[in-house]
Scaffold this motif. Structure first.
Motif, PDB file in Angstrom:
ATOM      1  N   PHE A 108       0.853  -1.192   0.000  1.00  0.00           N
ATOM      2  CA  PHE A 108       0.000   0.000   0.000  1.00  0.00           C
ATOM      3  C   PHE A 108       0.889   1.242   0.000  1.00  0.00           C
ATOM      4  CE2 PHE A 108      -2.238  -3.421   2.041  1.00  0.00           C
ATOM      5  CZ  PHE A 108      -3.539  -3.316   1.610  1.00  0.00           C
ATOM      6  N   ASP A 109       0.578   2.170  -0.875  1.00  0.00           N
ATOM      7  CA  ASP A 109       1.229   3.475  -0.886  1.00  0.00           C
ATOM      8  C   ASP A 109       0.392   4.398  -0.004  1.00  0.00           C
ATOM      9  OD1 ASP A 109       2.575   5.799  -1.340  1.00  0.00           O
ATOM     10  OD2 ASP A 109       2.097   5.935  -3.485  1.00  0.00           O
ATOM     11  N   CYS A 110       0.835   4.589   1.242  1.00  0.00           N
ATOM     12  CA  CYS A 110       0.053   5.326   2.237  1.00  0.00           C
ATOM     13  C   CYS A 110       0.619   6.729   2.418  1.00  0.00           C
ATOM     14  CB  CYS A 110       0.047   4.587   3.574  1.00  0.00           C
ATOM     15  SG  CYS A 110      -0.745   2.974   3.511  1.00  0.00           S
ATOM     16  N   ARG A 111      -0.273   7.715   2.445  1.00  0.00           N
ATOM     17  CA  ARG A 111       0.104   9.113   2.648  1.00  0.00           C
ATOM     18  C   ARG A 111      -0.669   9.670   3.833  1.00  0.00           C
ATOM     19  NH1 ARG A 111       2.538  10.698  -2.276  1.00  0.00           N
ATOM     20  NH2 ARG A 111       3.330   8.739  -3.178  1.00  0.00           N
ATOM     21  N   GLY A 112       0.014   9.814   4.990  1.00  0.00           N
ATOM     22  CA  GLY A 112      -0.601  10.406   6.173  1.00  0.00           C
ATOM     23  C   GLY A 112      -1.356   9.425   7.052  1.00  0.00           C
ATOM     24  N   LEU A 113      -1.326   8.150   6.737  1.00  0.00           N
ATOM     25  CA  LEU A 113      -2.005   7.148   7.562  1.00  0.00           C
ATOM     26  C   LEU A 113      -1.200   5.860   7.560  1.00  0.00           C
ATOM     27  CD1 LEU A 113      -3.475   4.814   5.587  1.00  0.00           C
ATOM     28  CD2 LEU A 113      -5.043   6.701   5.151  1.00  0.00           C
ATOM     29  N   GLU A 114      -1.527   4.992   8.518  1.00  0.00           N
ATOM     30  CA  GLU A 114      -0.971   3.654   8.590  1.00  0.00           C
ATOM     31  C   GLU A 114      -2.111   2.673   8.819  1.00  0.00           C
ATOM     32  OE1 GLU A 114       1.780   3.735  11.790  1.00  0.00           O
ATOM     33  OE2 GLU A 114       3.298   4.882  10.693  1.00  0.00           O
ATOM     34  N   PHE A 115      -2.011   1.483   8.245  1.00  0.00           N
ATOM     35  CA  PHE A 115      -2.947   0.412   8.539  1.00  0.00           C
ATOM     36  C   PHE A 115      -2.336  -0.461   9.626  1.00  0.00           C
ATOM     37  CE2 PHE A 115      -4.236   1.073   3.957  1.00  0.00           C
ATOM     38  CZ  PHE A 115      -5.428   1.681   4.281  1.00  0.00           C
ATOM     39  N   THR A 116      -3.174  -0.893  10.587  1.00  0.00           N
ATOM     40  CA  THR A 116      -2.667  -1.707  11.696  1.00  0.00           C
ATOM     41  C   THR A 116      -3.282  -3.101  11.666  1.00  0.00           C
ATOM     42  OG1 THR A 116      -4.326  -0.684  13.166  1.00  0.00           O
ATOM     43  CG2 THR A 116      -2.131   0.304  13.114  1.00  0.00           C
ATOM     44  N   ASP A 117      -4.299  -3.358  12.484  1.00  0.00           N
ATOM     45  CA  ASP A 117      -4.854  -4.710  12.593  1.00  0.00           C
ATOM     46  C   ASP A 117      -5.524  -5.129  11.288  1.00  0.00           C
ATOM     47  OD1 ASP A 117      -4.081  -4.710  15.264  1.00  0.00           O
ATOM     48  OD2 ASP A 117      -5.971  -3.820  15.898  1.00  0.00           O
ATOM     49  N   PHE A 118      -5.195  -6.339  10.822  1.00  0.00           N
ATOM     50  CA  PHE A 118      -5.758  -6.857   9.580  1.00  0.00           C
ATOM     51  C   PHE A 118      -6.750  -7.978   9.861  1.00  0.00           C
ATOM     52  CE2 PHE A 118      -6.217  -7.965   5.288  1.00  0.00           C
ATOM     53  CZ  PHE A 118      -6.071  -9.324   5.140  1.00  0.00           C
ATOM     54  N   LYS A 119      -7.886  -7.948   9.181  1.00  0.00           N
ATOM     55  CA  LYS A 119      -8.870  -9.025   9.229  1.00  0.00           C
ATOM     56  C   LYS A 119      -8.870  -9.748   7.882  1.00  0.00           C
ATOM     57  CE  LYS A 119     -12.557  -7.706  12.466  1.00  0.00           C
ATOM     58  NZ  LYS A 119     -14.007  -7.388  12.525  1.00  0.00           N
ATOM     59  N   PRO A 120      -8.686 -11.076   7.870  1.00  0.00           N
ATOM     60  CA  PRO A 120      -8.659 -11.797   6.586  1.00  0.00           C
ATOM     61  C   PRO A 120     -10.054 -12.093   6.050  1.00  0.00           C
ATOM     62  CG  PRO A 120      -8.259 -13.327   8.364  1.00  0.00           C
ATOM     63  CD  PRO A 120      -8.378 -11.963   9.004  1.00  0.00           C
ATOM     64  N   GLU A 121     -10.932 -11.121   6.070  1.00  0.00           N
ATOM     65  CA  GLU A 121     -12.285 -11.309   5.543  1.00  0.00           C
ATOM     66  C   GLU A 121     -12.259 -11.361   4.017  1.00  0.00           C
ATOM     67  OE1 GLU A 121     -14.866  -9.123   9.078  1.00  0.00           O
ATOM     68  OE2 GLU A 121     -14.420  -8.042   7.231  1.00  0.00           O
ATOM     69  N   GLY A 122     -13.255 -12.016   3.437  1.00  0.00           N
ATOM     70  CA  GLY A 122     -13.301 -12.146   1.989  1.00  0.00           C
ATOM     71  C   GLY A 122     -12.863 -13.528   1.543  1.00  0.00           C
ATOM     72  N   ASP A 123     -13.055 -13.839   0.270  1.00  0.00           N
ATOM     73  CA  ASP A 123     -12.722 -15.154  -0.281  1.00  0.00           C
ATOM     74  C   ASP A 123     -11.255 -15.227  -0.694  1.00  0.00           C
ATOM     75  OD1 ASP A 123     -15.324 -15.968   0.060  1.00  0.00           O
ATOM     76  OD2 ASP A 123     -15.924 -15.549  -2.003  1.00  0.00           O
ATOM     77  N   TRP A 124     -10.647 -16.383  -0.387  1.00  0.00           N
ATOM     78  CA  TRP A 124      -9.274 -16.668  -0.778  1.00  0.00           C
ATOM     79  C   TRP A 124      -9.254 -17.846  -1.751  1.00  0.00           C
ATOM     80  CZ3 TRP A 124      -4.788 -14.287   1.602  1.00  0.00           C
ATOM     81  CH2 TRP A 124      -5.117 -13.304   2.545  1.00  0.00           C
ATOM     82  N   LEU A 125      -8.152 -17.994  -2.467  1.00  0.00           N
ATOM     83  CA  LEU A 125      -7.980 -19.063  -3.446  1.00  0.00           C
ATOM     84  C   LEU A 125      -6.716 -19.849  -3.119  1.00  0.00           C
ATOM     85  CD1 LEU A 125      -8.549 -16.925  -6.685  1.00  0.00           C
ATOM     86  CD2 LEU A 125     -10.280 -18.251  -5.457  1.00  0.00           C
ATOM     87  N   ALA A 126      -6.671 -21.111  -3.578  1.00  0.00           N
ATOM     88  CA  ALA A 126      -5.463 -21.925  -3.453  1.00  0.00           C
ATOM     89  C   ALA A 126      -5.478 -22.977  -4.553  1.00  0.00           C
ATOM     90  CB  ALA A 126      -5.384 -22.586  -2.073  1.00  0.00           C
ATOM     91  N   THR A 127      -4.318 -23.608  -4.776  1.00  0.00           N
ATOM     92  CA  THR A 127      -4.163 -24.604  -5.827  1.00  0.00           C
ATOM     93  C   THR A 127      -3.526 -25.860  -5.250  1.00  0.00           C
ATOM     94  OG1 THR A 127      -3.840 -22.856  -7.472  1.00  0.00           O
ATOM     95  CG2 THR A 127      -3.163 -25.074  -8.096  1.00  0.00           C
ATOM     96  N   GLY A 128      -4.071 -27.053  -5.587  1.00  0.00           N
ATOM     97  CA  GLY A 128      -3.486 -28.315  -5.157  1.00  0.00           C
ATOM     98  C   GLY A 128      -2.096 -28.486  -5.748  1.00  0.00           C
ATOM     99  N   ILE A 129      -1.120 -28.871  -4.913  1.00  0.00           N
ATOM    100  CA  ILE A 129       0.257 -28.975  -5.369  1.00  0.00           C
ATOM    101  C   ILE A 129       0.416 -30.064  -6.428  1.00  0.00           C
ATOM    102  CG2 ILE A 129       2.604 -29.595  -4.652  1.00  0.00           C
ATOM    103  CD1 ILE A 129       2.086 -28.210  -2.020  1.00  0.00           C
TER     104      ILE A 129
END
Length: 254
Positions: A100-121
């Motif tokens: 993230f290119d942040c100007r004047g702010l910082e992000f702190t605690d992250f919530k992994p909400e939303g859909d994720w993807l993965a692939t079988g090895i």
């Protein structure tokens, strides 16, 4: 630039990543802090790399524009590039997911909400709609013969300043030396419930897969379940079906 990193313990899968496309945007959810007065906004905020918001004073657009309620300063953040897939490694390593290119702010605690993807090895199977809000995920890979495929990214310490992750807690008690394909008995923490069946797979966190499983309550069989997956935080102890060691409880140290 602020970097979101991820440490994940992957078994059987790789390329773990947010499902982040124009058709299905991923909303990165954080707490936000003003770098001027250090005020932290009490609520979580969400940022999408496909959303454009105008900044005041004809200063252009950013993915996220925010005005601090304390000092009234306007700040912004922009995502410059798509997320990077997390690759399976043993032992797990901390890897960059997005910047993230942040100007004047910082992000702190992250919530992994939303859909994720993965692939079988081995199979190349595509896993979609993965929910990581509980810190772990399990599924079966049918192309790989229904083998046990756990993703256990707990602790899912996605950080912006290269903080170290903390290992997940282990179950309080467990009986040792149960082998794959052995007949086992698993006692749950709740009531007098036990599962009896063939041990198919077990990972380092004590997540367990059984086949031909039966449920027993107070020493009486209540049902035949077939294939079951038992999460580690439900397990009190596990022992071989032919073992006889009293109540079966063996303390897990560490």
């Amino acid at each position: 630039m602020l970097t979101l990193t991820l440490t994940a313990d992957l078994t059987g899968v790789t390329e773990l990543r947010p499902d982040d496309t124009p058709e299905s945007p991923f909303w990165y959810t954080f707490k936000v802090q003003c770098t001027s007065c250090r005020e932290v906004h009490p609520n979580f905020v969400s940022v999408s790399r496909f959303e454009a918001n105008e900044m005041s004073g004809s200063r252009g657009e950013a993915n996220f524009v925010w005005k601090c309620k304390s000092c009234k300063r306007e700040s912004s953040a922009t995502i410059k590039a798509p997320p990077i897939s997390y690759e399976q490694k043993s032992p797990p390593t901390r890897q960059k997911i997005i910047e993230f290119d942040c100007r004047g702010l910082e992000f702190t605690d992250f919530k992994p909400e939303g859909d994720w993807l993965a692939t079988g090895i081995d199979s190349g199977s595509k896993f979609t709609a993965i929910d990581l809000t509980e810190g772990e995920w399990f599924d079966y890979d049918e192309k790989a013969g229904e083998e046990f495929v756990p993703i256990n990214p707990r602790p899912m310490l996605q950080n912006l300043y290269d903080l170290l992750s903390i290992p997940p807690p282990l179950p309080q008690t467990v009986a040792a030396r149960s082998e794959v394909n052995e007949e086992v008995v698993i006692r749950l923490k709740w009531g007098q419930t036990e599962y009896k069946g063939t041990l198919v797979s077990i990972d380092s966190y004590m997540n367990i897969q059984l086949s031909n499983a039966e449920e027993w309550i107070d020493q009486e069989k209540t049902s035949s379940l077939g294939q079951v997956l038992i999460r580690c935080n439900n397990v009190l102890w596990i022992q071989g079906a032919n073992q006889n060691n009293g109540n079966g409880d063996t303390k897990m140290d560490g």
